[in-house]
Design a protein around this motif. Structure first.
Motif, PDB file in Angstrom:
ATOM      1  N   PHE A 118     -42.570  -0.948 -12.983  1.00 40.64           N
ATOM      2  CA  PHE A 118     -41.722  -2.017 -12.477  1.00 40.64           C
ATOM      3  C   PHE A 118     -40.684  -2.421 -13.512  1.00 40.64           C
ATOM      4  CE2 PHE A 118     -45.202  -4.187 -14.567  1.00 40.64           C
ATOM      5  CZ  PHE A 118     -44.604  -5.243 -15.208  1.00 40.64           C
ATOM      6  N   LEU A 119     -39.611  -3.008 -13.000  1.00 40.66           N
ATOM      7  CA  LEU A 119     -38.546  -3.571 -13.802  1.00 40.66           C
ATOM      8  C   LEU A 119     -38.421  -5.029 -13.400  1.00 40.66           C
ATOM      9  CD1 LEU A 119     -36.078  -3.332 -15.708  1.00 40.66           C
ATOM     10  CD2 LEU A 119     -34.735  -2.691 -13.695  1.00 40.66           C
TER      11      LEU A 119
ATOM     12  N   SER B 107     -26.995   2.992 -13.719  1.00 35.38           N
ATOM     13  CA  SER B 107     -28.072   3.853 -14.213  1.00 35.38           C
ATOM     14  C   SER B 107     -29.409   3.541 -13.550  1.00 35.38           C
ATOM     15  CB  SER B 107     -28.203   3.738 -15.732  1.00 35.38           C
ATOM     16  OG  SER B 107     -28.444   2.392 -16.101  1.00 35.38           O
ATOM     17  N   ILE B 108     -29.521   2.379 -12.892  1.00 36.12           N
ATOM     18  CA  ILE B 108     -30.755   2.052 -12.179  1.00 36.12           C
ATOM     19  C   ILE B 108     -30.987   3.059 -11.050  1.00 36.12           C
ATOM     20  CG2 ILE B 108     -29.834   0.454 -10.462  1.00 36.12           C
ATOM     21  CD1 ILE B 108     -32.276  -1.330 -11.035  1.00 36.12           C
ATOM     22  N   GLU B 109     -29.910   3.683 -10.574  1.00 37.33           N
ATOM     23  CA  GLU B 109     -30.020   4.669  -9.505  1.00 37.33           C
ATOM     24  C   GLU B 109     -30.833   5.894  -9.936  1.00 37.33           C
ATOM     25  OE1 GLU B 109     -26.063   5.562  -8.221  1.00 37.33           O
ATOM     26  OE2 GLU B 109     -25.660   3.487  -7.663  1.00 37.33           O
ATOM     27  N   ASP B 110     -30.894   6.147 -11.224  1.00 37.58           N
ATOM     28  CA  ASP B 110     -31.595   7.323 -11.744  1.00 37.58           C
ATOM     29  C   ASP B 110     -33.055   7.061 -12.090  1.00 37.58           C
ATOM     30  OD1 ASP B 110     -29.211   8.791 -11.573  1.00 37.58           O
ATOM     31  OD2 ASP B 110     -28.578   8.045 -13.540  1.00 37.58           O
TER      32      ASP B 110
ATOM     33  N   PHE C 173     -39.615   5.867  -5.064  1.00 42.29           N
ATOM     34  CA  PHE C 173     -40.716   5.185  -4.394  1.00 42.29           C
ATOM     35  C   PHE C 173     -40.632   3.677  -4.511  1.00 42.29           C
ATOM     36  CE2 PHE C 173     -42.170   9.424  -5.490  1.00 42.29           C
ATOM     37  CZ  PHE C 173     -42.585   9.860  -4.250  1.00 42.29           C
ATOM     38  N   VAL C 174     -39.436   3.125  -4.387  1.00 39.41           N
ATOM     39  CA  VAL C 174     -39.271   1.678  -4.467  1.00 39.41           C
ATOM     40  C   VAL C 174     -40.013   1.032  -3.303  1.00 39.41           C
ATOM     41  CG1 VAL C 174     -37.651  -0.225  -4.435  1.00 39.41           C
ATOM     42  CG2 VAL C 174     -37.065   1.873  -5.633  1.00 39.41           C
TER      43      VAL C 174
ATOM     44  N   TYR D 261     -37.391  -6.331  -9.755  1.00 42.20           N
ATOM     45  CA  TYR D 261     -37.212  -7.778  -9.657  1.00 42.20           C
ATOM     46  C   TYR D 261     -35.992  -8.183 -10.483  1.00 42.20           C
ATOM     47  CZ  TYR D 261     -42.083  -7.620  -8.139  1.00 42.20           C
ATOM     48  OH  TYR D 261     -43.244  -7.332  -7.482  1.00 42.20           O
ATOM     49  N   LEU D 262     -34.898  -8.483  -9.809  1.00 44.92           N
ATOM     50  CA  LEU D 262     -33.665  -8.890 -10.486  1.00 44.92           C
ATOM     51  C   LEU D 262     -33.173 -10.236  -9.958  1.00 44.92           C
ATOM     52  CD1 LEU D 262     -31.764  -5.464 -10.475  1.00 44.92           C
ATOM     53  CD2 LEU D 262     -33.195  -6.425 -12.279  1.00 44.92           C
ATOM     54  N   PHE D 263     -34.053 -10.999  -9.349  1.00 45.78           N
ATOM     55  CA  PHE D 263     -33.646 -12.253  -8.716  1.00 45.78           C
ATOM     56  C   PHE D 263     -33.362 -13.350  -9.730  1.00 45.78           C
ATOM     57  CE2 PHE D 263     -38.272 -12.159  -8.792  1.00 45.78           C
ATOM     58  CZ  PHE D 263     -38.618 -13.412  -9.260  1.00 45.78           C
ATOM     59  N   GLU D 264     -32.642 -14.377  -9.253  1.00 47.38           N
ATOM     60  CA  GLU D 264     -32.274 -15.553 -10.049  1.00 47.38           C
ATOM     61  C   GLU D 264     -31.516 -15.183 -11.321  1.00 47.38           C
ATOM     62  OE1 GLU D 264     -35.682 -18.073 -10.689  1.00 47.38           O
ATOM     63  OE2 GLU D 264     -35.888 -18.504  -8.563  1.00 47.38           O
ATOM     64  N   ASN D 265     -30.456 -14.422 -11.133  1.00 47.53           N
ATOM     65  CA  ASN D 265     -29.524 -14.102 -12.198  1.00 47.53           C
ATOM     66  C   ASN D 265     -28.122 -14.365 -11.667  1.00 47.53           C
ATOM     67  OD1 ASN D 265     -30.973 -12.938 -14.618  1.00 47.53           O
ATOM     68  ND2 ASN D 265     -31.897 -11.737 -12.988  1.00 47.53           N
ATOM     69  N   GLN D 266     -27.134 -13.762 -12.288  1.00 48.09           N
ATOM     70  CA  GLN D 266     -25.763 -13.870 -11.807  1.00 48.09           C
ATOM     71  C   GLN D 266     -25.160 -12.480 -11.675  1.00 48.09           C
ATOM     72  OE1 GLN D 266     -23.366 -16.887 -13.795  1.00 48.09           O
ATOM     73  NE2 GLN D 266     -25.219 -17.994 -14.344  1.00 48.09           N
TER      74      GLN D 266
END
Length: 78
Positions: free
Chosen positions: A2-3, A17-20, A44-45, A28-33
């Motif tokens: 996980f990230l 680069s997250i695509e790779d 396998f997300v 989990y990238l919530f509550e950012n800008q």
């Protein structure tokens, strides 16, 4: 695997680069800008939480070809 970069006040586009990273099951990238568009992901997300950012544009169809069972996109500009 996980990230989790949630709630860190990170701004700018989500790096392409997250695509790779095809081994991630939870993103989990919530509550950012984060700005810009949602990156295409593969592999396998299972969970992708991008809510409470400033993302815009279309939702990539590739997201729906994974094992995704939870997608949170609320509070963006989609």
């Amino acid at each position: 695997d996980f990230l989790d970069l949630s709630s860190n006040n990170i701004y700018g586009p989500i790096p392409s680069s997250i695509e790779d990273l095809d081994v991630l099951a939870f993103i989990y990238l919530f509550e950012n800008q984060f700005t810009g568009t949602i990156p295409k992901v593969k592999g396998f997300v299972e969970v992708m939480a991008l809510n409470q950012n400033q993302l815009e544009g279309p939702i990539p169809w590739e997201i729906f070809t994974t094992n995704l069972f939870s997608l949170a996109l609320n509070d963006n500009f989609l």
